[in-house]
Design an enzyme around this catalytic site. Structure first.
Site, PDB file in Angstrom:
ATOM      1  N   TYR A 221       3.670  12.409   1.611  1.00 11.56           N
ATOM      2  CA  TYR A 221       4.450  10.908   1.478  1.00 11.56           C
ATOM      3  C   TYR A 221       5.592  10.973   1.903  1.00 11.56           C
ATOM      4  O   TYR A 221       5.855  12.004   0.604  1.00 11.56           O
ATOM      5  CB  TYR A 221       3.539  10.169   0.392  1.00 11.56           C
TER       6      TYR A 221
ATOM      7  N   SER B  50       0.855  -1.183  -0.167  1.00  6.10           N
ATOM      8  CA  SER B  50      -0.103  -0.047   0.033  1.00  6.10           C
ATOM      9  C   SER B  50       1.153   1.069   0.077  1.00  6.10           C
ATOM     10  O   SER B  50       1.757   1.137   0.164  1.00  6.10           O
ATOM     11  CB  SER B  50      -0.656  -0.161   1.773  1.00  6.10           C
ATOM     12  N   LYS B  51       0.402   2.422  -0.452  1.00  8.18           N
ATOM     13  CA  LYS B  51       1.563   3.288   0.120  1.00  8.18           C
ATOM     14  C   LYS B  51       1.181   4.637   0.697  1.00  8.18           C
ATOM     15  O   LYS B  51       1.914   5.125   1.033  1.00  8.18           O
ATOM     16  CB  LYS B  51       0.506   4.650  -1.274  1.00  8.18           C
ATOM     17  N   ARG B  52       0.344   3.531   1.664  1.00  8.32           N
ATOM     18  CA  ARG B  52       0.881   3.780   3.180  1.00  8.32           C
ATOM     19  C   ARG B  52       1.687   2.646   4.165  1.00  8.32           C
ATOM     20  O   ARG B  52       1.567   2.704   5.477  1.00  8.32           O
ATOM     21  CB  ARG B  52      -0.791   3.680   3.907  1.00  8.32           C
ATOM     22  N   ASP B  53       1.688   2.238   3.831  1.00  6.76           N
ATOM     23  CA  ASP B  53       3.207   0.986   4.399  1.00  6.76           C
ATOM     24  C   ASP B  53       3.808   1.836   5.110  1.00  6.76           C
ATOM     25  O   ASP B  53       4.323   2.774   5.061  1.00  6.76           O
ATOM     26  CB  ASP B  53       3.747   0.075   2.918  1.00  6.76           C
TER      27      ASP B  53
END
Ligand code: GLU
Length: 510
Positions: free
Chosen positions: A292, A269-272
Site C-alpha cells: 500500500y 476501502s483500504k484498497r481504494d
C-alpha cells in the site's frame, strides 16, 4: 466526572498498517487533548494474538511521529504513570481477571463451556427458527452449557477437569440501556438486542470489550474516541461499567463518522483505487503480500495530510479550509463533528497538498527537488534550482512533478512538440525567431522585462500578432508548448543559453 483531567487514548490493535481512518481517530483525540491541556496516550490493544501482525506496532509509532501527533505517554513514547501500555503485558498485572471475577461474583457474568461445535449448532438452530440475529443471549443461553444452566457441582467438575471455558457478560432480557455520545447525543438500545459478549477467552486473554474498559478505568481515561463501527457494542460497555459500579468513571464517548468512498457509496476501502494513498506511510502486508502506498512516500506534505484529515467529518463553522495543526487544536470541538459519513475527496486531497506546496519557500522546495535532480544526474547551482522551483511550483501539486514540468531548465531540448510545429511553424515565424535571436544577442540587459519588450516590438515591426508566435517561440526554447511565464524563464536561462537554444531550434525544425 466534572473535574477530571482530560486524558484521551488512541488504542489501535496491531493487526496491520494504520490506515487513514485510524490516523483521523488519533488526530481528533490529540486535538481535544491538546486543546484542553490534557494527555494523549498510545495504548496497544494486542489481546487477539491470532491477528497480531509483525511490524504493525512500529508502523503505528512511526506514522504518529511523521504526522506530528505524538502521544505524551504510551508505547514508543515513554512510560507514564500507568505503564505498561501494551495489553499483553498488562494481562500479567492480573487486572483483567480481577475485574472479570468481580462481575462473576456480583452475578453479572458467568462461565460458559460450549465448544465451537455446540456454538455452531446453536446458530443453525436459531437460523432454522428464523431468528433474525442469532446470538448468544438471555434467551439462547438457557439451552447452552454454562454456569447458569449447569449445577454448581457440574461447573466445579468441569473446572477441575480443566475444561476450557470463557466468561460471558450476563445481559438482562428486557431493559433499556441509555447512554450519551458527544457526537450523536442520546442513544437508547433495548438489552434484547445485546448479546452476552465474551469478556475473558479460554486462553485467559481478555477480549477487547473487557480489556479496553479495564484499561480506560485504570488509566483514568476521560474521553474514548473511536470509529462508528464500535457504536453497536457501546451498550455492552455501558452495562459493564454499571455492573462494576463504575458508571461515574466511564469516559465520555465519541463515535466518529465513517469515511465514505468518493461517490458516497459505502465505506472507503483500504484498497481504494482513486490513486491517493489510504495509508500514512508505505505499508507492506507480509501475510497477503499486498503493498500500500503511503502519503509520505507519495510526496504529500504531512501538513496537507493532517489538514485534509482534520476536515474529514469536522468543520470549523466558517469558510476557512487551511489549518495548521496548532490552528486545528484551537478550533476543534466534538460539537462540530458530523454524525453522518464524511466523503473522501481525492481531488481535494491533492488541492491541500498544492496549497502547502505554495506556502513553502523556494529554498525549502529546492531542498526537496535537489535529490530528484541528483537521481537524474544533474548537479546544478543551488540558486538556479531555487529559481526553477519558483517558476514551476505554480502549476504543480507535488515536488515530484517539478521534473516533468521543468526538466528543460536543466537539459536543452532535442525534440520539439510536433503538434505545435504543425500548427504554427511557417517561414514568417522562422524569420521572426531569427530576428529576435539577433536582437537578444545584443540587448543591453537580459531581463524578463527587456526580452518581453523586444519580443513585442519585433512582432509589431514585422506585422505578426504575438499570439501567432508566442507558443512556437516557447517550443524552440523548451521543446514543449506549456510552462511557466515565458520571459521569466528566458531571464533565468540566460542570454547565452537562450541564443544557443534558439539557433539550435532554427537549424533543427523543418
Ligand atoms: N482496539 C480498538 C481498535 O483497534 C480500539 C477501539 C477503541 O478505541 O475503543 O479499533
Amino acid at each position: 466526572m466534572e473535574n477530571r483531567r482530560v486524558r484521551l487514548r488512541f488504542a489501535p490493535s496491531p493487526t496491520g498498517g494504520l490506515h487513514m481512518g485510524g490516523v483521523r481517530t488519533a488526530l481528533f483525540s490529540y486535538l481535544y487533548a491538546k486543546k484542553h491541556g490534557g494527555d494523549f496516550i498510545l495504548r496497544i490493544e494486542d489481546t487477539d494474538q491470532t491477528r497480531y501482525v509483525n511490524g504493525a506496532e512500529e508502523y503505528i509509532i512511526e506514522a504518529l511521529k511523521w504526522c506530528g501527533i505524538e502521544p505524551n505517554e504510551g508505547v514508543g513514547f515513554g512510560d507514564g504513570p500507568y505503564a505498561p501500555y501494551r495489553q499483553s503485558e498488562r494481562k500479567e498485572l492480573g487486572i483483567y481477571a480481577k475485574y472479570a471475577q468481580q462481575l462473576i461474583d456480583a452475578g453479572h457474568a458467568y462461565y460458559a463451556f460450549d465448544t465451537s461445535e455446540e456454538l455452531d449448532a446453536m446458530r443453525k438452530r436459531l437460523e432454522a427458527a428464523k431468528v433474525s440475529a442469532p446470538q448468544y443471549n438471555s434467551v439462547s443461553r438457557q439451552n447452552m452449557r454454562n454456569s447458569l444452566t449447569l449445577s454448581e457441582d457440574e461447573v466445579k467438575k468441569l473446572m477441575d477437569a480443566g475444561t476450557p471455558y470463557v466468561i460471558r457478560l450476563k445481559v438482562p432480557r428486557n431493559e433499556e440501556i441509555r447512554f450519551h455520545d458527544i457526537i450523536r447525543g442520546w442513544v437508547v438500545v433495548n438489552s434484547a438486542q445485546v448479546d452476552d459478549k465474551v469478556l475473558l477467552k479460554s486462553d485467559g486473554m481478555p477480549t477487547y470489550h473487557l480489556a479496553h474498559i479495564v484499561d480506560d478505568i485504570e488509566m483514568k481515561i476521560s474521553h474514548a474516541v473511536r470509529g462508528e463501527e464500535w457504536l453497536p457494542s457501546a451498550p455492552s460497555h455501558v452495562l459493564i461499567y454499571r455492573y462494576l459500579g463504575l458508571e461515574d468513571q466511564m469516559p465520555l464517548l465519541a463515535h466518529l463518522p465513517l469515511i465514505l468512498k468518493p461517490d458516497g457509496n459505502g465505506k472507503l476501502s483500504k484498497r481504494d483505487k482513486s490513486g491517493i494513498p489510504m495509508f500514512p506511510l508505505d505499508w507492506y502486508d507480509e501475510r497477503t503480500g499486498e503493498k500500500y502506498q503511503g502519503y509520505r512516500e507519495s510526496g504529500f506534505f504531512k501538513e496537507a495530510f493532517i489538514n485534509m484529515l482534520g476536515m474529514l467529518g469536522w468543520n470549523p463553522g466558517t469558510t476557512q479550509e487551511i489549518f495548521s495543526l496548532d490552528e486545528l487544536v484551537d478550533a476543534f470541538s466534538f460539537e462540530r463533528v458530523n454524525k453522518s459519513g464524511a466523503k473522501f475527496d481525492p481531488e481535494k486531497t491533492k488541492w491541500f497538498n498544492q496549497q502547502y506546496l505554495r506556502k513553502k519557500s523556494d529554498a525549502e522546495l529546492a531542498e526537496l527537488f535537489t535529490p530528484i535532480l541528483h537521481e537524474k544526474g544533474i548537479h546544478a547551482d543551488p540558486k538556479f534550482v531555487e529559481s526553477v522551483c519558483r517558476l514551476v511550483k505554480e502549476k504543480a501539486h507535488f515536488v515530484s512533478e517539478f521534473w516533468d514540468g521543468g526538466s528543460y531548465f536543466f537539459i536543452a531540448p532535442t525534440s520539439y512538440d510536433q503538434e505545435v510545429i504543425k500548427k504554427r511553424w511557417n517561414p514568417q515565424v522562422a524569420e521572426f525567431i531569427k530576428a529576435l535571436t539577433d536582437i537578444y544577442k545584443n540587448v543591453s540587459t537580459f531581463t524578463a522585462h527587456e526580452t518581453e519588450a523586444q519580443f513585442k516590438s519585433t512582432a509589431e515591426r514585422m506585422g505578426i500578432g504575438p499570439g501567432q508566435v508566442m507558443q512556437m517561440f516557447r517550443v524552440c526554447l523548451s521543446g514543449v508548448g506549456g510552462g511557466p511565464n515565458l520571459f521569466e524563464m528566458i531571464e533565468l536561462l540566460g542570454r547565452e543559453e537562450v541564443v544557443r537554444r534558439l539557433e539550435n531550434a532554427l537549424a533543427t525544425i523543418k
